[in-house]
Design an enzyme around this catalytic site. Structure first.
Site, PDB file in Angstrom:
ATOM      1  N   ASP A 166     -40.107  83.993  44.993  1.00 46.10           N
ATOM      2  CA  ASP A 166     -41.124  83.772  45.769  1.00 46.10           C
ATOM      3  C   ASP A 166     -41.741  84.615  46.672  1.00 46.10           C
ATOM      4  O   ASP A 166     -40.814  85.013  47.662  1.00 46.10           O
ATOM      5  CB  ASP A 166     -40.638  82.286  46.661  1.00 46.10           C
ATOM      6  CG  ASP A 166     -40.431  81.216  45.809  1.00 46.10           C
ATOM      7  OD1 ASP A 166     -40.254  81.497  44.656  1.00 46.10           O
ATOM      8  OD2 ASP A 166     -40.065  79.940  46.209  1.00 46.10           O
ATOM      9  N   LYS A 234     -48.055  78.465  45.705  1.00 41.37           N
ATOM     10  CA  LYS A 234     -47.036  77.751  46.665  1.00 41.37           C
ATOM     11  C   LYS A 234     -47.775  77.675  47.890  1.00 41.37           C
ATOM     12  O   LYS A 234     -48.440  78.784  48.576  1.00 41.37           O
ATOM     13  CB  LYS A 234     -45.593  78.517  46.670  1.00 41.37           C
ATOM     14  CG  LYS A 234     -44.731  77.790  47.600  1.00 41.37           C
ATOM     15  CD  LYS A 234     -43.254  78.496  47.520  1.00 41.37           C
ATOM     16  CE  LYS A 234     -42.348  78.330  48.468  1.00 41.37           C
ATOM     17  NZ  LYS A 234     -41.197  78.940  48.761  1.00 41.37           N
ATOM     18  N   LYS A 270     -46.498  74.447  44.056  1.00 44.14           N
ATOM     19  CA  LYS A 270     -45.375  74.080  44.732  1.00 44.14           C
ATOM     20  C   LYS A 270     -45.851  73.778  46.242  1.00 44.14           C
ATOM     21  O   LYS A 270     -45.909  74.742  46.973  1.00 44.14           O
ATOM     22  CB  LYS A 270     -44.424  75.337  44.549  1.00 44.14           C
ATOM     23  CG  LYS A 270     -43.029  74.921  45.343  1.00 44.14           C
ATOM     24  CD  LYS A 270     -42.039  76.101  45.205  1.00 44.14           C
ATOM     25  CE  LYS A 270     -40.793  75.925  46.351  1.00 44.14           C
ATOM     26  NZ  LYS A 270     -39.606  76.952  46.067  1.00 44.14           N
TER      27      LYS A 270
END
Lengths: 334, 478
Positions: A166, A234, A270
């Site tokens: 991430d 995300k 996400k």
């Protein structure tokens, strides 16, 4: 987890061709700016109204049971604290494997998300479970470090066994209009995700949408990240005041839907931070269902970045099976 | 939509509505039997189940109601505005308290999804009463002179698409201004007006201020022609509106008409496309398209036609058609067999004239009156579906190349009730708005209503305004 391209309707060659033609738009800073600013605008009032309308769907009985299990299986169970210890990470991993010790029918979560120095611990604790280890690399959460440092951070996490990285983008560069810099950085991190055996860790790109201010920016940054090769986009780090919101998530879902239609590549979404209740999670699933459809209704393509959501889902699940509410003492603290 | 994530049925309970087997007329504060003795049945369009019987009002019944309203007018109009306001505020609060019951009732009788009756109709109904309650003691500041006077007895005839909301649009300003009313609800949806009569009693409204006479078109005709009324307000079809105008011509009755529409929803290539798709869906599929200001003509700039239509079809495929009482239903039942026949006839004409018809795959219930959301592409100005009001979930798509062409096509209709403009460019939006001949113009949105915002049409869409300060004028001697 399947690679992003193998799951989409377009054949690999076709997709590669379309992506190559889209490479023109990243040939220069000017070209990229013109492309991103040529994307359809976002009407804030309309977007918020649509997100709110999707939140009014009534999900109950069988649909609720299905959605709760789906939501559990989509969770990136997260601990990102300076005070994290190997013991805490191992406890979290145990919980990810068997979220409810009294009920083995509860699905396991999608991933355990930790800082890079905890990857090896998590990897060991999760061995054989099929649960991925995700790691926030690239000078999380501010992203304020030199590129070589970010790349080293990424390589370190991948070498320790991280399945998913991430990364945070450089919001300063994005807001000052240096789109190509952001693009190149994502591309470089994506390359750093490669493993010696030819495989690569999945790359999730975190925008910190709460800092990007406008919905137009969220659409632009989504396309920017997808063009650069993001496997997932995300919303946020969970470390700022405004994290995932339904309108922003809806907008990102629209972006991945349109990107697949144009480039032939499917990208996951996400939302992270602030999603604490089953009710909220169900609203997000409805949004996925009605915006991009069942192609995205799996942990391969949609995740919740959450630490406290799981317990509420477990309590709602217990309520569905027993007809009674339990309480926080009937689920584990971590 | 077939999905692994199928929503379980989530029906709203019918138990909150206590329906009597038969209803009389509400005259002079009492429910009374009609003089003709004829009863008619009102059915649920979703199931064809008989909900209740109601009275077919005769000319004698209308006469009784008008006389009661005339008697009540003296006292009611003499009340200080603040006193009238108290009654209106009380009605508004009771509507809020009983909103769940009224929403379920409206959905049963009309066929509209509970999502809309609960989230759109009822909040707006209460808002209209609250809004005009606020005006009742401020009429001297509304811009119609220092002491504007009420007209007298208002005869009001309302349609079946928003039974309770249209009642609120008519009754609230009339009472606020000091008029008394005789209202005839539509023959397929009389129930919520009868429940409203009960609310008037609950609120202690003086006898005769509100009278409800149910019945078919003949009852409405008797009301409009009655010499004892001072004002006629009608919402409904242009055809009936013309007949009413002929009846009223030559008398000193005031008249306002809210009639049909064939609104253009204009999408430019720089529009926020995802929101435009929502606006198009809301514009034509809200209330099954039973909306006089529905955006039934989509004018899309040629350069984004394919992109927009793909997105629109994808979105239409997610619309859930079925049981209106299910909280997840987006599109309910067509109000009556007659209306279904009319929609079917016009849609068939569209196909016969060469337009391309498309509907998403959706299973329609076996009983009741249903019509799948439908899209026609390749429509031209010469097609019947581009000219006539369908009053159903049928969207006609036309294209344009320049803003001038969009204006020309949008205005090329006998109607002029509403229009929508979708563009990110403010100057173009304002330029378009000044050129379009329509009573309401929405920009980057559609079908938004507010009691403070006047609503009404040009040309064959009628005259007069409802809502806002302008809506007072129709009930004041100015």
């Amino acid at each position: 987890m399947p690679t992003a391209i193998s799951e989409v309707p377009a054949s690999g060659n076709e997709a590669a061709g379309r992506l190559a033609s889209m490479a023109d738009v990243t040939a220069s800073d000017g070209a990229l700016r013109r492309f991103l600013h040529g994307l359809p605008g976002v009407d804030a009032v309309g977007l918020q109204a649509r997100a709110a309308a999707l939140g009014t769907r009534s999900i109950k009985t069988t649909a609720k049971a299905y959605a709760i299990d789906l939501a559990i299986s989509m969770i990136d169970l997260t601990t990102l604290e300076g005070a994290d210890t190997p013991g805490k990470v191992r406890a979290l991993c145990a919980k990810g494997i068997h979220p409810d010790p009294t009920d083995r029918s509860v699905p396991k979560v999608a991933a355990i998300c930790v800082y890079p120095d905890m990857v090896a611990t998590a990897k060991e604790a999760l061995a054989g479970s099929g649960i991925h280890v995700a790691s926030v690399a690239t000078a999380f959460p501010a992203g304020r470090a030199a590129l070589p440092v970010k790349l080293a951070d990424t390589r370190d996490a991948v070498a320790a066994g991280a399945d998913e990285i991430d990364m945070v983008i450089d919001r300063g560069a994005f807001l000052s209009g240096r789109y190509l810099d952001v693009f190149e950085e994502i591309k470089a991190v994506k390359e750093a995700c490669a493993r010696p055996d030819g495989t690569a860790a999945h790359l999730k790109v975190i925008f910190e949408t709460g800092e990007l201010q406008t919905y137009d920016n969220v659409r632009r940054v989504s396309w920017l990240a997808m063009l650069a090769g993001a496997d997932f986009i995300k919303t946020s780090t969970g470390k700022v005041a405004v994290n995932a919101t339904p309108p922003v998530t809806l907008l990102m879902l629209e972006a991945v839907r349109d990107f697949r239609a144009q480039a032939g590549v499917q990208v996951g979404v996400k939302p992270a931070g602030g999603i604490r209740t089953t009710k909220d999670a169900l609203k997000y699933l409805v949004m996925v269902n009605e915006t991009v459809g069942e192609d995205w209704l799996s942990a391969d393509w949609f995740r919740f970045g959450a630490s406290s959501l799981l317990n509420d889902l477990l309590m709602q699940r217990q309520k569905l099976s027993t007809g009674r509410y339990s309480g926080p003492d009937y689920v584990t603290v971590d | 939509m077939s999905s692994a994530f199928d929503y379980a049925p989530a029906p709203e309970s019918r138990a909150v509505v206590d329906l009597a087997p038969a209803y009389g007329l509400f005259i002079d504060g009492e429910f009374t039997e009609g003089t003709g003795g004829d009863l008619r049945k009102t059915v649920s369009p979703a199931t064809e189940e008989v909900l209740a019987e109601y009275t077919q009002g005769t000319a004698d019944d209308v006469d009784r109601a008008v006389k009661a309203a005339r008697t009540a007018f003296g006292k009611w109009s003499a009340l200080p505005g603040a006193e009238r306001a108290k009654y209106l505020f009380r009605i508004a609060r009771i509507i809020q308290e009983r909103s769940r019951e009224l929403a379920v009732l409206e959905t049963l009788d009309n066929g509209k999804p509970i999502r809309e009756s609960r989230d759109a109709d009822l909040p707006l109904v209460a808002a209209h009463f609250f809004y005009y309650a606020g005006w009742a003691d401020k009429l001297g500041h509304a811009g119609f002179g220092p002491d504007p006077r009420p007209l007298g007895v208002a005869g009001q005839v309302i349609p079946w698409n928003f039974p309770l909301l249209m009642l609120a649009w008519k009754v609230a300003p009339a009472l606020a201004c000091g008029n008394t009313v005789v209202l005839k609800p539509a023959e397929t949806t009389p129930l919520s007006a009868l429940f409203f009569a009960d609310i008037c009693r609950q609120a202690g409204l003086p006898k005769g201020v509100v009278n409800i006479v149910t019945g078919d078109g003949s009852t409405g005709a008797a009301l409009v022609a009655h010499p004892g009324i001072d004002k006629v307000a009608f919402t409904g079809s242009t055809e009936v509106g013309k007949a009413i105008a002929r009846t009223v011509a030559g008398t000193d009755k005031r008249l306002t008409l809210e009639l049909g529409g064939k609104a253009a929803n204009i999408v430019f290539d720089d529009a926020p496309l995802d929101q435009a798709v929502e606006g198009i869906v809301n514009g034509i599929f809200f209330n099954q398209g039973h909306v006089c200001c529905a955006g039934s003509r989509l004018l899309v700039q040629e350069s984004v036609q394919d992109e927009l239509l793909d997105a629109l079809k994808r979105r239409m495929a997610t619309l859930r058609v079925g049981d209106p009482l299910d909280k997840n239903t987006d599109i309910g039942a067509i109000n009556s067999a007659e209306q279904l026949a009319r929609i079917t006839e016009l849609a068939d004409a569209g196909e016969a004239e060469g337009a391309e018809r498309w509907s998403p795959a959706c299973e329609l219930p076996g009983s009741g009156y249903w019509f799948a959301p439908t899209l026609f592409t390749g429509v031209t100005q010469a097609h019947r579906i581009a000219r006539e009001e369908v009053f159903g979930p049928v969207l006609s798509v036309l294209t344009f190349r320049t803003p001038e062409e969009a204006v020309e096509k949008a205005n090329n209709t006998p109607y002029g009730l509403s229009a929508g403009i979708w563009t990110e460019k403010g100057s173009r939006m304002l330029w378009m708005a000044s050129k379009l001949r329509a009573g309401v113009i929405w920009s980057n949105t559609f079908n938004k209503f507010d009691p403070a915002s006047p609503f009404g049409g040009y040309k064959e869409s009628g005259f007069g305004r409802e809502g806002g300060r302008h809506g007072l004028e129709a009930y004041l001697n100015v």
